[in-house]
Design a protein around this motif. Structure first.
Motif: not given
Ligand SMILES: Cc1cc2nc3c(=O)[nH]c(=O)nc-3n(C[C@H](O)[C@H](O)[C@H](O)COP(=O)(O)OP(=O)(O)OC[C@H]3O[C@@H](n4cnc5c(N)ncnc54)[C@H](O)[C@@H]3O)c2cc1C
Length: 401
Positions: A18-20, A132-134, A162-164, A189-191, A296-298, A303-305
């Motif tokens: 995703s991002i990280t 795929d995934s681990v 980096a899986d959130g 809830a977002v859509c 990253g988020d992992a 939080s989005f707050l």
């Molecule tokens: C509703 C909402 C609003 C937000 N608003 C903001 C904002 O305004 N500003 C801001 O900075 N941030 C915001 N965020 C937070 C931001 O989206 C996250 O902090 C950011 O996306 C973190 O990036 P990441 O790559 O660490 O994790 P994520 O973006 O969560 O990506 C994790 C990736 O790992 C993949 N994945 C998960 N499990 C597995 C697995 N087992 N195997 C392989 N792949 C896997 C997922 O499909 C995903 O692609 C918001 C988040 C939410 C939910």
């Protein structure tokens, strides 16, 4: 199986694209690692809600050479309008003032646009495994033996999660999510919903105590992002598990609401991209175990707050890659990553304690205080950015040791 020593610096598996994940892949490839990224989705995820890139993270994307493309994708939200229970206007502010951003410097882009730009920056240089995934990780040998869901087995020198926020990597090597999860008392809830509201590059936020509905128009297009954020003192466990319970909870919570809320709730019922989760932070005493580390988020979802999740993701990826480039052993590298990054993470996570949740008051009294503050802000010039955004000065990316 790949050989752990088939590249000069060793092989790394990154879980999550995703991002990280792509940011880590970019910097680790530059540092001479052989990089594989596995993502459970079948393709890079497009669209999505807008996210912010601010302060130190701007310097990360500048060093990646993607700042011009991100500037092109900048949403440039103009106005943030706060509405009362009946939809009457409380205050209208510049979006930068509400977000604490620095106009002209910080960026706001759709999450899918950022992911696509990051993906384009790495797709020719690293191995990408979509769909795929681990499944299992075994660190008993001289590397990490990985079994994928597809059944493939390979060995890597290092695995980076980096899986959130609901990281499977974290669960496999550091234990269940519950022990690291700090629930902040809200569900969201977002859509996307049809833009029948005539909104353009603006946000409208309706609030009553404990309930809010936001419409976020990232452009002049036919769709807007709808956010329903609501107070839940206890984690809504059934709603997290079952779609019907989730839907019932949203409908029950917003029953009788004014403004456009009934239409939003109804549109949500039919939305194909509904995202539902509780609002939590991840706080961990350590971000690694052996040859496996998180970013990253992992590791430190704020939080989005805080509006800082994407910035922490980009900065954390840079700091982890820099530490691995700088240090020969992974133990020293992971320790340096934590030393260099933890204070920045702590400062940004603390934004929720210092008023980050103020936009979503849970009592009538807190809502009135917020509204009084907004009316005051509307009469003042734009704020300066919160220092937490920029508190970390990036090291130059290290050459190989
Ligand atoms: C509703 C909402 C609003 C937000 N608003 C903001 C904002 O305004 N500003 C801001 O900075 N941030 C915001 N965020 C937070 C931001 O989206 C996250 O902090 C950011 O996306 C973190 O990036 P990441 O790559 O660490 O994790 P994520 O973006 O969560 O990506 C994790 C990736 O790992 C993949 N994945 C998960 N499990 C597995 C697995 N087992 N195997 C392989 N792949 C896997 C997922 O499909 C995903 O692609 C918001 C988040 C939410 C939910």
């Amino acid at each position: 199986m790949t050989s752990p020593s088939s590249t000069p610096r060793g092989t790394v598996l990154i879980s999550g694209a995703s991002i990280t994940g792509p940011a880590l892949a970019y910097w680790l490839h530059r540092a001479g690692f052989g990089v594989t990224v596995v993502e459970k989705a079948s393709a890079p995820r497009g669209g999505g809600y807008p996210i912010d890139i601010r302060g130190t993270a701007i310097e990360v994307v500048r060093r990646m050479g993607i700042l011009p493309r991100l500037r092109d994708a900048h949403v440039d939200t103009g106005r943030f309008t706060f509405l009362d229970a009946d939809g009457g206007q409380i205050a209208a502010l510049g979006a930068d003032t509400v977000a604490g951003s620095m106009a002209g410097q910080d960026l706001e882009v759709r999450r899918g646009d950022l992911t696509a730009i990051l993906y384009a920056a790495v797709r020719d240089d690293v191995e990408l495994l979509f769909g795929d995934s681990v499944d299992t990780l075994d660190q008993s040998g001289n590397g990490v033996d990985v079994t994928f869901r597809s059944g493939t087995r390979r060995t890597f020198d290092l695995v980076l999660g980096a899986d959130g926020i609901h990281s499977r990597t974290r669960e496999l090597v550091l234990g269940p999510e519950e022990q690291f999860d700090r629930y902040l008392g809200y569900a969201v809830a977002v859509c996307t919903v049809p833009n029948t509201f005539g909104l353009s590059r603006e946000v409208a936020l309706w609030s009553t105590p404990g309930r809010s509905a936001a419409l976020y128009a990232t452009g002049d297009g036919n769709e807007v992002n709808a956010f329903l954020t609501f107070h839940q003192p206890e984690r809504p466990l059934a709603a997290l598990r079952e779609p019907q319970a989730r839907w019932d909870l949203v409908a029950r919570t917003f029953a009788g609401a004014g403004w456009e809320v009934p239409g939003i709730v109804e549109a949500m019922r039919h939305a194909g991209d509904l995202f539902f989760d509780v609002v939590s932070q991840i706080r961990m005493p350590t971000w690694s175990n052996g040859r496996v580390a998180l970013a990253g988020d992992a590791a430190y979802a704020p939080s989005f707050l805080t509006g800082q999740g994407s910035s922490l993701a980009l900065v954390g990826a840079y700091m982890l890659a820099d530490s691995l480039a700088r240090h020969r052993g992974h133990d020293a590298a992971f320790a340096a990553y934590e030393r260099g990054t933890r204070e920045f993470v702590t400062m940004n996570q603390a934004l929720v304690d210092n008023g980050g949740a103020r936009l979503f008051p849970t009592t009538a009294e807190a809502l009135e205080q917020r509204n009084a503050m907004l009316r005051g802000l509307a009469a003042m010039p734009a704020t300066t950015p919160r220092p937490a955004h920029s508190a970390l000065v990036l090291p130059e990316l290290a050459p190989a040791p």
